[in-house]
Write an enzyme that holds these catalytic residues in place. Structure first.
Site, PDB file in Angstrom:
ATOM      1  N   LYS A 165       0.850  -1.174   0.000  1.00 39.00           N
ATOM      2  CA  LYS A 165       0.000   0.000   0.000  1.00 39.00           C
ATOM      3  C   LYS A 165       0.896   1.236   0.000  1.00 39.00           C
ATOM      4  CE  LYS A 165      -3.723  -2.116  -0.420  1.00 39.00           C
ATOM      5  NZ  LYS A 165      -4.431  -1.949  -1.694  1.00 39.00           N
ATOM      6  N   LYS A 265     -13.206  -6.936  -8.550  1.00 34.73           N
ATOM      7  CA  LYS A 265     -13.783  -7.094  -7.209  1.00 34.73           C
ATOM      8  C   LYS A 265     -15.257  -7.438  -7.390  1.00 34.73           C
ATOM      9  CE  LYS A 265     -10.824  -4.119  -4.425  1.00 34.73           C
ATOM     10  NZ  LYS A 265      -9.675  -3.730  -5.250  1.00 34.73           N
TER      11      LYS A 265
HETATM   12 MG    MG Z   1      -6.066  -2.219  -5.721  1.00 34.65          MG
END
Ligand code: MG
Length: 367
Positions: A165, A265
């Site tokens: 991240k 997703k």
């Molecule tokens: Mg991502």
């Protein structure tokens, strides 16, 4: 067979690491997840799950899942849960947009279809490729050395793909990427996911500064156009995520050669039915995929496992085992990671049974 009840439960999912942090100072400590139950007039029950990554990641929030189901469910009573395309068209006619609201209902109906057919969902989604599939581990945003330490620990547990991240201060992000890259072995894969966090000038500096590193760049900037401009000035393999949420964007991205990998997703697309369409289109276009969801527990992880396991192995860049990040198990029978890999259940449907004592009482109950 007809739907006679649609209900929703709420579960808190705390994290083993205490919190999950990503670009822009965004952070979640306890995920608010909704478990969706669809019951038929034949006594068959299917389950789904929707868990936004907090209210500030995608246009989705936890209470919105429950409010949306309350709105949508009365339109679906009497529908045949096995006829997934018909059901999805009905959902789209009754409620415009809000794909994440529909995702858990669609997932639960796939669970029912599998039970009726006596087949695991992955076989209904096209068939199972190989014995298992590969996972990645997301590394929450911390200092470069803390992130490197996490990667070393998860590498010891068997993971070979790591998604850092980033999307913060460019100089610090360059250090994050370099420090972790030095730990990895040939065959490992490193992804730097900025989660829309860089402006173009920052992304341009980062990709140039890590030009010699074998790293994938994921969703550097907020908009598609900004991402495309970075894509056009880097040789790194490129992943799009937040800006790709429907077939139109996949086609546009393909026409522009905007990505090598796309992140599918399930709730972003609106359920397994639409995620499968996106998956099959990606296979036809030669685009590899990360298959996952925004977040979730055992039931989301089961649904991911069925979609991932039914994706040709060479197209499955990686998938996620969210249930190993959280401290609460919401269902029996959920897939468990084994050395950085996972497989879908061979039981009918999703192969899970919610734990009544964990999911509690129905918060939404339409019948
Ligand atoms: Mg991502």
């Amino acid at each position: 067979m007809k739907i006679k009840r649609i209900a929703a439960y709420q579960v808190d999912l705390p994290l083993h690491e205490g919190s999950y942090k990503w670009s822009g100072g965004k952070s979640v400590e306890v995920f608010d997840s909704t478990i969706v139950e669809v019951e038929t007039d034949k006594g068959m029950i299917g389950y789904g799950e929707v868990c936004p990554l907090g209210p500030f990641y995608l246009p989705a929030y936890a209470e919105g899942v429950r409010a949306g189901i309350k709105e949508l469910a009365p339109h679906l009573l009497g529908s045949d849960p096995r006829q997934l395309d018909v059901l999805n068209r009905r959902m789209d006619a009754a409620l415009k947009g809000h794909p994440y609201v529909k995702s858990g209902i669609d997932m639960a109906c796939w669970d029912i279809l599998g039970q009726v057919a006596a087949l695991p969902v992955c076989e209904l989604l096209g068939g199972r490729y190989g014995d298992d599939f590969v996972l990645y581990r997301a590394i929450s945003q911390e200092s470069p050395d803390q992130m490197a330490e996490k990667v070393a620990g998860y590498r010891d547990q068997g993971y070979r793909r790591f998604q850092l991240k980033v999307g913060a201060d460019p100089q610090m992000d360059i250090e994050r990427i370099r420090m972790v890259s030095n730990l990895l072995e040939p065959g490992d894969k490193l992804i730097a996911d900025a989660n829309t966090g860089w402006l173009m000038h920052e992304a341009a500096r980062v990709v140039r500064a890590v030009d010699d590193v074998d790293v994938y760049i994921e969703q550097p900037c907020l908009t598609y156009e900004e991402c495309l401009s970075i894509r056009q000035r880097t040789s790194h393999p490129f992943v799009l995520d937040e800006v790709v949420n429907d077939i139109d964007m996949l086609l546009r991205g393909h026409a522009d050669r905007a990505m090598d990998v796309v992140n599918i997703k399930i709730s972003k697309f609106g359920g397994l039915t639409k995620a499968r369409l996106a998956r099959d289109l990606c296979v036809a276009m030669g685009v590899a995929m990360t298959i996952e969801d925004s977040w979730g527990g055992d039931i989301t992880t089961a649904a991911i496992a069925h979609l991932a396991h039914s994706t040709p192995s060479e197209f499955l860049f990686t998938a996620t085992d969210f249930n190993s990040y959280v401290t609460v198990s919401t269902a029996e029978g959920a897939p468990q990671r084994d050395s950085g890999r996972m497989s879908a259940s061979s039981s009918p449907g999703l192969g899970i049974q919610p734990r009544g004592d964990v999911i509690g009482a129905r918060l939404v109950d339409v019948h």
